[in-house]
Design a protein around this motif. Sequence first.
Motif, PDB file in Angstrom:
ATOM      1  N   ASN A  60       0.858  -1.178   0.000  1.00 59.65           N
ATOM      2  CA  ASN A  60       0.000   0.000   0.000  1.00 59.65           C
ATOM      3  C   ASN A  60       0.897   1.231   0.000  1.00 59.65           C
ATOM      4  O   ASN A  60       1.916   1.271   0.710  1.00 59.65           O
ATOM      5  CB  ASN A  60      -0.901   0.024   1.237  1.00 59.65           C
ATOM      6  CG  ASN A  60      -1.925  -1.090   1.211  1.00 59.65           C
ATOM      7  OD1 ASN A  60      -2.633  -1.267   0.228  1.00 59.65           O
ATOM      8  ND2 ASN A  60      -2.000  -1.856   2.295  1.00 59.65           N
ATOM      9  N   ARG A 105       1.898  -5.056 -10.636  1.00 64.27           N
ATOM     10  CA  ARG A 105       1.482  -3.799 -10.014  1.00 64.27           C
ATOM     11  C   ARG A 105       0.697  -4.115  -8.747  1.00 64.27           C
ATOM     12  O   ARG A 105       0.056  -5.165  -8.664  1.00 64.27           O
ATOM     13  CB  ARG A 105       0.601  -2.984 -10.965  1.00 64.27           C
ATOM     14  CG  ARG A 105       1.314  -2.516 -12.237  1.00 64.27           C
ATOM     15  CD  ARG A 105       0.359  -1.753 -13.133  1.00 64.27           C
ATOM     16  NE  ARG A 105       1.029  -1.306 -14.344  1.00 64.27           N
ATOM     17  CZ  ARG A 105       1.719  -0.183 -14.454  1.00 64.27           C
ATOM     18  NH1 ARG A 105       1.834   0.604 -13.390  1.00 64.27           N
ATOM     19  NH2 ARG A 105       2.306   0.158 -15.587  1.00 64.27           N
ATOM     20  N   ARG A 142      -5.551  -3.780  -6.872  1.00 66.07           N
ATOM     21  CA  ARG A 142      -6.556  -2.836  -6.406  1.00 66.07           C
ATOM     22  C   ARG A 142      -7.235  -3.358  -5.149  1.00 66.07           C
ATOM     23  O   ARG A 142      -7.281  -4.567  -4.909  1.00 66.07           O
ATOM     24  CB  ARG A 142      -7.598  -2.613  -7.491  1.00 66.07           C
ATOM     25  CG  ARG A 142      -7.029  -2.081  -8.795  1.00 66.07           C
ATOM     26  CD  ARG A 142      -6.770  -0.600  -8.711  1.00 66.07           C
ATOM     27  NE  ARG A 142      -6.391  -0.036  -9.991  1.00 66.07           N
ATOM     28  CZ  ARG A 142      -6.175   1.256 -10.207  1.00 66.07           C
ATOM     29  NH1 ARG A 142      -6.316   2.110  -9.203  1.00 66.07           N
ATOM     30  NH2 ARG A 142      -5.829   1.696 -11.398  1.00 66.07           N
ATOM     31  N   SER A 143      -7.797  -2.446  -4.372  1.00 66.67           N
ATOM     32  CA  SER A 143      -8.368  -2.815  -3.082  1.00 66.67           C
ATOM     33  C   SER A 143      -9.540  -3.779  -3.207  1.00 66.67           C
ATOM     34  O   SER A 143      -9.821  -4.543  -2.285  1.00 66.67           O
ATOM     35  CB  SER A 143      -8.807  -1.557  -2.327  1.00 66.67           C
ATOM     36  OG  SER A 143      -9.783  -0.858  -3.050  1.00 66.67           O
ATOM     37  N   TRP A 144     -10.241  -3.750  -4.341  1.00 68.75           N
ATOM     38  CA  TRP A 144     -11.444  -4.573  -4.480  1.00 68.75           C
ATOM     39  C   TRP A 144     -11.162  -5.953  -5.058  1.00 68.75           C
ATOM     40  O   TRP A 144     -12.069  -6.776  -5.177  1.00 68.75           O
ATOM     41  CB  TRP A 144     -12.453  -3.850  -5.364  1.00 68.75           C
ATOM     42  CG  TRP A 144     -11.864  -3.295  -6.628  1.00 68.75           C
ATOM     43  CD1 TRP A 144     -11.407  -2.025  -6.836  1.00 68.75           C
ATOM     44  CD2 TRP A 144     -11.651  -3.999  -7.860  1.00 68.75           C
ATOM     45  NE1 TRP A 144     -10.925  -1.884  -8.113  1.00 68.75           N
ATOM     46  CE2 TRP A 144     -11.056  -3.080  -8.763  1.00 68.75           C
ATOM     47  CE3 TRP A 144     -11.893  -5.301  -8.296  1.00 68.75           C
ATOM     48  CZ2 TRP A 144     -10.705  -3.432 -10.066  1.00 68.75           C
ATOM     49  CZ3 TRP A 144     -11.549  -5.656  -9.590  1.00 68.75           C
ATOM     50  CH2 TRP A 144     -10.960  -4.738 -10.461  1.00 68.75           C
ATOM     51  N   THR A 145      -9.928  -6.249  -5.447  1.00 65.25           N
ATOM     52  CA  THR A 145      -9.621  -7.536  -6.076  1.00 65.25           C
ATOM     53  C   THR A 145      -9.612  -8.651  -5.039  1.00 65.25           C
ATOM     54  O   THR A 145      -9.352  -8.416  -3.849  1.00 65.25           O
ATOM     55  CB  THR A 145      -8.264  -7.488  -6.783  1.00 65.25           C
ATOM     56  OG1 THR A 145      -7.245  -7.207  -5.808  1.00 65.25           O
ATOM     57  CG2 THR A 145      -8.238  -6.417  -7.858  1.00 65.25           C
ATOM     58  N   ARG A 164      -6.320  -8.801  -3.047  1.00 70.64           N
ATOM     59  CA  ARG A 164      -6.181  -7.791  -2.003  1.00 70.64           C
ATOM     60  C   ARG A 164      -7.119  -8.062  -0.837  1.00 70.64           C
ATOM     61  O   ARG A 164      -6.752  -7.891   0.338  1.00 70.64           O
ATOM     62  CB  ARG A 164      -6.434  -6.398  -2.583  1.00 70.64           C
ATOM     63  CG  ARG A 164      -6.333  -5.269  -1.574  1.00 70.64           C
ATOM     64  CD  ARG A 164      -4.927  -5.152  -1.024  1.00 70.64           C
ATOM     65  NE  ARG A 164      -4.033  -4.467  -1.927  1.00 70.64           N
ATOM     66  CZ  ARG A 164      -2.747  -4.280  -1.691  1.00 70.64           C
ATOM     67  NH1 ARG A 164      -2.216  -4.758  -0.578  1.00 70.64           N
ATOM     68  NH2 ARG A 164      -1.975  -3.650  -2.563  1.00 70.64           N
TER      69      ARG A 164
END
Length: 377
Positions: free
Chosen positions: A60, A157, A160-163, A166
Amino acid sequence: MNGTDEADGLLGAVLRVSGSPGPHQLLGSGGPILVTSLEGSKTVLTSPDDFVTPFDVSRNRVRRHRPSGGVRSKETPPLSAGAARTGAEHLASELTDLDIQVGASAAVDALDLVRIPVARSTAAALLPAQRECDRSHLADLTLAWIDALGPVIAAPRPPRSWTPTRRTERRSRMDLVEALSRHGVEDPVAVSTALAAGVQVPVAASAWCLVQLAARPELHAELQDDPRLVLPVVWEVLRLFPPTWLLPRVTTKAVVIQGMDIPAYRSVVVSPVALGQLVELVPGPEDGESPRSEVDPTRWRNAAQKPGAWLPFGAGQHACPGRNLGLEQLRQIVDWSRRFDLRGRASPGVDQTRGLTPRDSRIDLRRRTEPSKVSAR
């Protein structure tokens, strides 16, 4: 099998320019700038106002960097000598239990073999007030978070927070933080990070030690007969295969490193694996020793240079707080290996996706019929 000199990818790019007289830009225009000297590397790592860490352990982005005004405190202070001793004693007990599990012979994955012993040892050092059964549970939660972190770290990379990747990582991290909080641990977020780092790094380094010894039966036979080689083996593996081999920073203002003008907001990296190839830090052919690209712990028997000068534990504010415990864990595991004959099941390639880990860490262990000489501490 001879080291990391023929590695590809970013590792190969770093090694090809190690020892350059000035900083070197990697991977073309816009790539990170590798600092190639020890002095420049120390400047980067010990100037937290000028060179800030871009990501936390979960990848993060770190959005706040408070100026220190010349003084900056560490989130996790260095382990005390007593805590390190507690962790080392616990690991000795875990390795005795491991003897029983292995028996006369076994085919194992070195990474899997050392996971639980190292995790419980680290938990014992960081959480001495907890009951052993609670520490074991917290060690298991730490391993679960490390496993969930793997795909996050390996992704090209930051996910994303919604994957799903994650979300799984976040859930595993919160499980550990909440468990620490329930057990009354002060600052559970910082302690959870210290646990993860204090487990993942020595697990990877221990596996490298076992895999490299298994690939070199002659070296392992010499180690079995000469316990004075135990610590040199540890240092040599940390030189060529440091799990934390890239230390990224971002400049907060225009700086000059090794004569290069570097603008603000540029990525700069320090690499212990590159520093481990420097003539002034490591004995080599000109000293009558093996090439620096080869695994040869005997180079440290009579060396004028001091092992560890290439910063395998970092430096400055973010230096590893568990250095003493980590070294003792590795020493004990290498010494434990002297009870067995080791053979590698495949050439030990390098996996760069999450630090440096063995690409194939399968080894065969067969208990020795003749006991090894007593280890010299």
